[in-house]
Design a protein around this motif. Sequence first.
Motif, mmCIF file in Angstrom:
data_model
loop_
_atom_site.group_PDB
_atom_site.id
_atom_site.type_symbol
_atom_site.label_atom_id
_atom_site.label_comp_id
_atom_site.label_asym_id
_atom_site.label_seq_id
_atom_site.Cartn_x
_atom_site.Cartn_y
_atom_site.Cartn_z
ATOM 1 N N GLU A 76 2.774 -19.119 -36.229
ATOM 2 C CA GLU A 76 3.281 -20.467 -36.504
ATOM 3 C C GLU A 76 4.265 -20.458 -37.665
ATOM 4 O OE1 GLU A 76 -0.176 -22.954 -36.994
ATOM 5 O OE2 GLU A 76 -0.633 -22.919 -34.849
ATOM 6 N N ALA A 77 3.980 -19.649 -38.697
ATOM 7 C CA ALA A 77 4.903 -19.560 -39.839
ATOM 8 C C ALA A 77 6.234 -18.948 -39.402
ATOM 9 C CB ALA A 77 4.272 -18.742 -40.962
ATOM 10 N N ILE A 78 6.164 -17.902 -38.585
ATOM 11 C CA ILE A 78 7.396 -17.268 -38.097
ATOM 12 C C ILE A 78 8.187 -18.246 -37.234
ATOM 13 C CG2 ILE A 78 8.261 -15.476 -36.528
ATOM 14 C CD1 ILE A 78 5.946 -13.692 -37.599
ATOM 15 N N LEU A 79 7.480 -18.953 -36.357
ATOM 16 C CA LEU A 79 8.168 -19.931 -35.511
ATOM 17 C C LEU A 79 8.781 -21.051 -36.347
ATOM 18 C CD1 LEU A 79 5.759 -20.207 -32.451
ATOM 19 C CD2 LEU A 79 8.003 -19.104 -32.552
ATOM 20 N N GLN A 80 8.097 -21.454 -37.421
ATOM 21 C CA GLN A 80 8.649 -22.492 -38.289
ATOM 22 C C GLN A 80 9.931 -22.008 -38.962
ATOM 23 O OE1 GLN A 80 7.576 -25.728 -38.426
ATOM 24 N NE2 GLN A 80 9.549 -25.927 -39.436
ATOM 25 N N VAL A 81 9.941 -20.738 -39.361
ATOM 26 C CA VAL A 81 11.164 -20.166 -39.947
ATOM 27 C C VAL A 81 12.290 -20.202 -38.912
ATOM 28 C CG1 VAL A 81 12.216 -18.026 -40.790
ATOM 29 C CG2 VAL A 81 9.977 -18.731 -41.659
ATOM 30 N N ALA A 82 11.957 -19.819 -37.672
ATOM 31 C CA ALA A 82 12.970 -19.837 -36.610
ATOM 32 C C ALA A 82 13.472 -21.255 -36.377
ATOM 33 C CB ALA A 82 12.399 -19.244 -35.328
ATOM 34 N N VAL A 83 12.563 -22.225 -36.377
ATOM 35 C CA VAL A 83 12.964 -23.629 -36.181
ATOM 36 C C VAL A 83 13.848 -24.089 -37.337
ATOM 37 C CG1 VAL A 83 12.063 -25.999 -36.174
ATOM 38 C CG2 VAL A 83 11.015 -24.266 -34.718
ATOM 39 N N ASP A 84 13.461 -23.740 -38.561
ATOM 40 C CA ASP A 84 14.257 -24.134 -39.725
ATOM 41 C C ASP A 84 15.657 -23.529 -39.661
ATOM 42 O OD1 ASP A 84 12.054 -25.525 -40.612
ATOM 43 O OD2 ASP A 84 11.476 -24.040 -42.131
ATOM 44 N N ILE A 85 15.738 -22.251 -39.300
ATOM 45 C CA ILE A 85 17.048 -21.590 -39.182
ATOM 46 C C ILE A 85 17.868 -22.268 -38.088
ATOM 47 C CG2 ILE A 85 18.183 -19.451 -38.466
ATOM 48 C CD1 ILE A 85 15.906 -17.954 -39.931
ATOM 49 N N HIS A 86 17.225 -22.530 -36.953
ATOM 50 C CA HIS A 86 17.936 -23.188 -35.853
ATOM 51 C C HIS A 86 18.444 -24.554 -36.275
ATOM 52 C CE1 HIS A 86 18.099 -25.901 -32.358
ATOM 53 N NE2 HIS A 86 18.732 -24.880 -31.811
ATOM 54 N N ASP A 87 17.585 -25.335 -36.939
ATOM 55 C CA ASP A 87 17.996 -26.671 -37.376
ATOM 56 C C ASP A 87 19.177 -26.587 -38.348
ATOM 57 O OD1 ASP A 87 16.023 -27.762 -35.818
ATOM 58 O OD2 ASP A 87 14.662 -28.227 -37.489
ATOM 59 N N HIS A 88 19.102 -25.661 -39.285
ATOM 60 C CA HIS A 88 20.196 -25.498 -40.250
ATOM 61 C C HIS A 88 21.479 -25.101 -39.532
ATOM 62 C CE1 HIS A 88 22.684 -23.214 -43.116
ATOM 63 N NE2 HIS A 88 22.341 -24.187 -43.939
ATOM 64 N N ASP A 89 21.373 -24.122 -38.630
ATOM 65 C CA ASP A 89 22.553 -23.674 -37.889
ATOM 66 C C ASP A 89 23.111 -24.782 -37.004
ATOM 67 O OD1 ASP A 89 22.300 -21.221 -39.095
ATOM 68 O OD2 ASP A 89 21.552 -20.175 -37.319
ATOM 69 N N GLU A 90 22.217 -25.562 -36.400
ATOM 70 C CA GLU A 90 22.677 -26.653 -35.542
ATOM 71 C C GLU A 90 23.433 -27.700 -36.365
ATOM 72 O OE1 GLU A 90 20.917 -29.431 -31.984
ATOM 73 O OE2 GLU A 90 19.608 -29.050 -33.698
ATOM 74 N N LYS A 91 22.901 -28.035 -37.543
ATOM 75 C CA LYS A 91 23.590 -28.996 -38.416
ATOM 76 C C LYS A 91 24.942 -28.450 -38.839
ATOM 77 C CE LYS A 91 19.373 -31.095 -40.191
ATOM 78 N NZ LYS A 91 18.436 -31.173 -41.309
ATOM 79 N N THR A 92 24.978 -27.167 -39.194
ATOM 80 C CA THR A 92 26.241 -26.540 -39.591
ATOM 81 C C THR A 92 27.236 -26.583 -38.442
ATOM 82 O OG1 THR A 92 25.071 -25.085 -41.128
ATOM 83 C CG2 THR A 92 27.281 -24.405 -40.444
ATOM 84 N N CYS A 93 26.774 -26.278 -37.241
ATOM 85 C CA CYS A 93 27.661 -26.301 -36.073
ATOM 86 C C CYS A 93 28.174 -27.701 -35.795
ATOM 87 C CB CYS A 93 26.935 -25.752 -34.843
ATOM 88 S SG CYS A 93 26.705 -23.967 -34.877
ATOM 89 N N LEU A 94 27.328 -28.698 -35.958
ATOM 90 C CA LEU A 94 27.772 -30.079 -35.727
ATOM 91 C C LEU A 94 28.829 -30.496 -36.743
ATOM 92 C CD1 LEU A 94 24.383 -31.805 -34.823
ATOM 93 C CD2 LEU A 94 26.284 -31.271 -33.280
#
Length: 137
Positions: free
Chosen positions: A74-92
């Motif tokens: 769950e911690a690893i998946l949360q890191v992946a989600v956080d990275i994805h969210d950050h990257d998605e915001k950056t891409c937007l």
Amino acid sequence: DPQPGASSPPKSPANDSNLQDENGDPDWEALGDTPTNHNKIQRFLAAREQFQHAAEVLSQDLDEIHAGLRAQVEAILQVAVDIHDHDEKTCLVLEDDIQFHIMENEKRRANLQEKLEQSAMQAQGLFANLLSRLAQK
């Protein structure tokens, strides 16, 4: 039917109702009717108890390991989600910037096209004026 003179097969202790308790489990006291059997049964029961205890400890340990692994996953998946969210915001944000620059470039291109057409018309006018002056001479 047994034939005369033939001995019947020995009874299995597991099938003898006198050697079972009300739950159908072996009656260990009745089975341990001799000192030899009693010692073997006591060793068996002790070993079975150790085995059951080890199985319980193993089950508890596996539950703890499972819980730990679940928490880590769950911690690893949360890191992946956080990275994805950050990257998605950056891409937007970058996409918005690109769209802005495309629109600005289109406006600038249209403005330059208009100035180029005006310059071409002005140059044609000057060239026509020059030709008419040359023709008058």
